[in-house]
Design a protein around this motif. Structure first.
Motif, PDB file in Angstrom:
ATOM      1  N   LEU A 125      15.208  76.511  43.971  1.00 56.51           N
ATOM      2  CA  LEU A 125      14.714  76.250  42.821  1.00 56.51           C
ATOM      3  C   LEU A 125      14.761  77.536  41.685  1.00 56.51           C
ATOM      4  O   LEU A 125      15.256  77.351  40.431  1.00 56.51           O
ATOM      5  CB  LEU A 125      13.133  75.898  42.787  1.00 56.51           C
ATOM      6  N   CYS A 146       7.055  76.837  47.378  1.00 54.54           N
ATOM      7  CA  CYS A 146       7.189  75.636  47.785  1.00 54.54           C
ATOM      8  C   CYS A 146       8.207  75.460  48.827  1.00 54.54           C
ATOM      9  O   CYS A 146       8.902  76.479  48.950  1.00 54.54           O
ATOM     10  CB  CYS A 146       7.829  74.780  46.444  1.00 54.54           C
ATOM     11  N   THR A 147       8.640  74.323  49.279  1.00 54.03           N
ATOM     12  CA  THR A 147       9.516  74.211  50.397  1.00 54.03           C
ATOM     13  C   THR A 147      10.886  74.833  49.894  1.00 54.03           C
ATOM     14  O   THR A 147      11.481  75.456  50.592  1.00 54.03           O
ATOM     15  CB  THR A 147       9.727  72.837  50.763  1.00 54.03           C
ATOM     16  N   ASN A 148      11.247  74.418  48.834  1.00 54.47           N
ATOM     17  CA  ASN A 148      12.664  74.788  48.181  1.00 54.47           C
ATOM     18  C   ASN A 148      12.601  75.863  47.295  1.00 54.47           C
ATOM     19  O   ASN A 148      13.384  75.991  46.196  1.00 54.47           O
ATOM     20  CB  ASN A 148      13.291  73.600  47.611  1.00 54.47           C
TER      21      ASN A 148
END
Lengths: 266, 331
Positions: free
Chosen positions: B242, B236-238
């Motif tokens: 995370l 995912c983008t983050n």
């Protein structure tokens, strides 16, 4: 779309009235009745006529994953006459083949085993209802729909205390009539589940009208639009397409490039 | 939890079946000849059935203990898996089960003693060497424990097989049975985690992060070997933020010096399973991410996979020794 199958007109009469169905006079092969998104077909008694009618209706209506309900009478050794039961196991007596329509309803309606026989039976099995159509119905209808959407609902017409006799149409209708609300409730719940299977894509339809797509490109477009919508929940692809996109090839290239640059954010 | 119980005729008098069927009313119970009659036919829909799955009690015939796929070891040379259960009560969107099976019903094979017999035979074949047996491939090992009594029946049965190790893999909090038992040093309870926002979006019906951590800590404090499974890693983008948060949260409670093993590997899936999952859930963001296909496996691509693994490896080294880290690699 809900497709109801009955063997006899007497079994269908209460449904026709309750659902406001109209006779389809242009159909000559079977007695058929319809209203918005509901179609009822009467096959006649027995497995062969049932399989023929279900196959014909599936091909005639060409609907994606319709809900199929077999509604009719059945005998049982000791269940009270007039009670309604969903069939949770349907066995074809001649072949031994069994079908298990998944039980997905809330609250769970009363259900029982059902055995489909070739000829009217003189003895009741100890733990099952008896009819003459359901195994052929489920076998044929599950060619058109996932088995969760193929169910058989029976009203008990006879038992050991009240042996089968030649019932008049009005008597059959009187047994069926009290169950219309429950049958409708079963149908509505199953139609809600059916929604999980139906993936209509209005945006794809609009784009398919705008440009020419080959069969392969159509499939590409549909999946790309699903991905676009999954990753851009609030945005319409129609608003995002740049003005310099002038044909299907450009559109697919642009969608691929856009999606390659988009990642999920949790 | 289950409103319908199917029972194979052959096991209807099995003591475990008699015990489980007490929890169901007679009208909820349907007999079948073989679980395959309802589990295997075409024209079923996993997604619809997952709305109200049934429990199926059956007897497992044939090969019960199979070699585990290469690349998924947690330290032993010999690795096997067995499935006393098919399907899971949870509904994790990344799970391969929804791509592999046509039916969402949960099948529980009640002949645990036969599984134990076969495990004993395999362990004997590798006499003198450690053999790992994984129980959570085709379903959560502990989630159904109150009903299945699997761990309670199974773990003591392994105690006299000196070279056998058992992995119970779970997202559940059903550890009470283990806490009430004598600790088995060769039974590793491995808890799976993804960062909380990913878990909320993809792991439907599972206990939340803090509940799982609490269950893991209880076992660890009691002396049971525990493992961490960061598998699959979800891109995912983050991603980095995370997973950094997740590790901070985990090691705030868990004793990093006292973990048996940590395995981690990016999301990957046989192409056929992936296609089936997309058909079932076309609107799922997880499947909308750009993916590569390499030798029949769908993944984030070899380079990105490598980046994800290296990132996790580096982050984990802040908390644990490198010897207990086992990256999952397709071979």
């Amino acid at each position: 779309m809900l497709i109801i199958h009955t063997a006899l007109h007497a079994e269908a009469r209460a449904l026709i009235e309750f659902l406001g169905l109209k006779r389809q006079h242009d159909i000559r092969q079977f007695a058929c009745f319809a209203a918005d998104r509901v179609f009822l077909i009467e096959s006649g008694i027995g497995k062969t006529d049932t399989a023929t009618a279900v196959g014909w209706a599936g091909a005639y209506l060409q609907t994606q994953q319709p809900l199929w309900l077999n509604v009719g009478m059945a005998g049982h050794v000791d269940i009270e006459v007039g009670c309604l039961r969903l069939a949770h196991r349907i066995e074809d007596q001649a072949s031994g083949q069994r079908f298990y329509p998944p039980q997905l309803l809330h609250p769970v309606p009363a259900s029982d085993n059902l055995i489909t026989v070739e000829q009217p039976a003189h003895e009741y099995p100890p733990d099952a209802m008896v009819d003459m159509e359901a195994s052929a119905f489920i076998r044929s209808a599950s060619r058109f729909s996932s088995i969760e959407l193929v169910q058989s609902v029976k009203v008990i017409s006879d038992n050991l205390q009240h042996p089968p006799n030649r019932m008049k149409a009005a008597e059959v209708e009187a047994l069926m009539s009290p169950h219309m609300i429950q049958i409708d409730r079963i149908a509505q719940q199953l139609l809600e589940l059916r929604e999980l299977l139906i993936q209509e894509n209005r945006q794809a339809d609009l784009l398919l009208e705008r440009w020419h797509f080959s069969h392969y490109q159509r499939n590409q477009l549909k999946r790309l639009l699903q991905r676009y919508q999954a990753l851009n929940r609030d945005g319409s692809v129609l608003d995002a397409i740049p003005e310099n996109i002038t044909n299907s090839k450009h559109l697919i290239k642009w969608l691929n490039e856009s999606l390659d640059q988009t990642t999920t954010q949790y | 939890m289950f409103t319908t119980l199917y029972i194979e005729e052959a096991v209807k008098d099995h003591p475990r079946v008699l015990d489980i069927r007490k929890r169901f009313s007679k009208r909820q119970i349907i007999e079948c000849r073989h679980y395959g009659e309802l589990f295997n036919p075409k024209h079923q829909n996993f997604r619809i059935q997952k709305q109200q799955p049934a429990l199926v009690l059956a007897y497992k015939h044939g090969e019960r203990v199979l070699p585990a796929p290469a690349g998924y070891s947690i330290g032993a040379k010999h690795n096997y898996y067995f499935s006393h259960m098919l399907n899971c009560i949870y509904d994790c969107r990344y799970c391969f089960l929804q791509g592999m099976y046509r039916s969402a019903h949960t099948v529980l094979f009640v002949n645990y003693e036969d599984f134990l017999h076969d495990i004993r035979s395999v362990a004997r074949r590798h006499n003198g060497e450690s053999v790992h047996f994984f129980s959570g491939y085709d379903g959560d090992s502990l989630a159904l424990e109150p009903l299945s009594q699997f761990a309670r029946s199974f773990v003591p049965g392994l105690s006299d097989i000196s070279n056998a190790w058992l992995e119970l893999r779970t997202k559940s909090t059903q550890v009470r049975q283990l806490l009430d038992m004598d600790v088995a040093q060769q039974c590793v309870t491995a808890f799976s985690f993804t960062p909380e926002p990913i878990a909320k979006a993809t792991e439907h019906g599972t206990p939340n992060l803090s509940q799982r951590i609490e269950a893991m800590c209880k076992l660890q404090r009691r002396g049971w070997p525990v493992g961490l499974r960061l598998d699959p890693l979800i891109d995912c983008t983050n991603f980095e933020a995370l997973y950094r948060d997740l590790l901070e949260t985990l090691f705030r409670s868990i004793d990093g010096d006292n973990i048996h093993s940590i395995s981690f590997g990016p999301f990957r899936m046989p192409e056929g399973f992936f296609e089936q999952m997309v058909k079932l859930y076309p609107e799922e963001p997880l499947f909308a991410h750009s993916m590569s296909v390499n030798e029949g496996m769908v993944s984030y691509g070899l380079r990105r996979e490598q980046e994800m693994r290296e990132l996790l490896h580096t982050m984990l080294l802040d908390y644990v020794a490198p010897e207990i880290l086992f990256p999952c690699i397709n071979q």
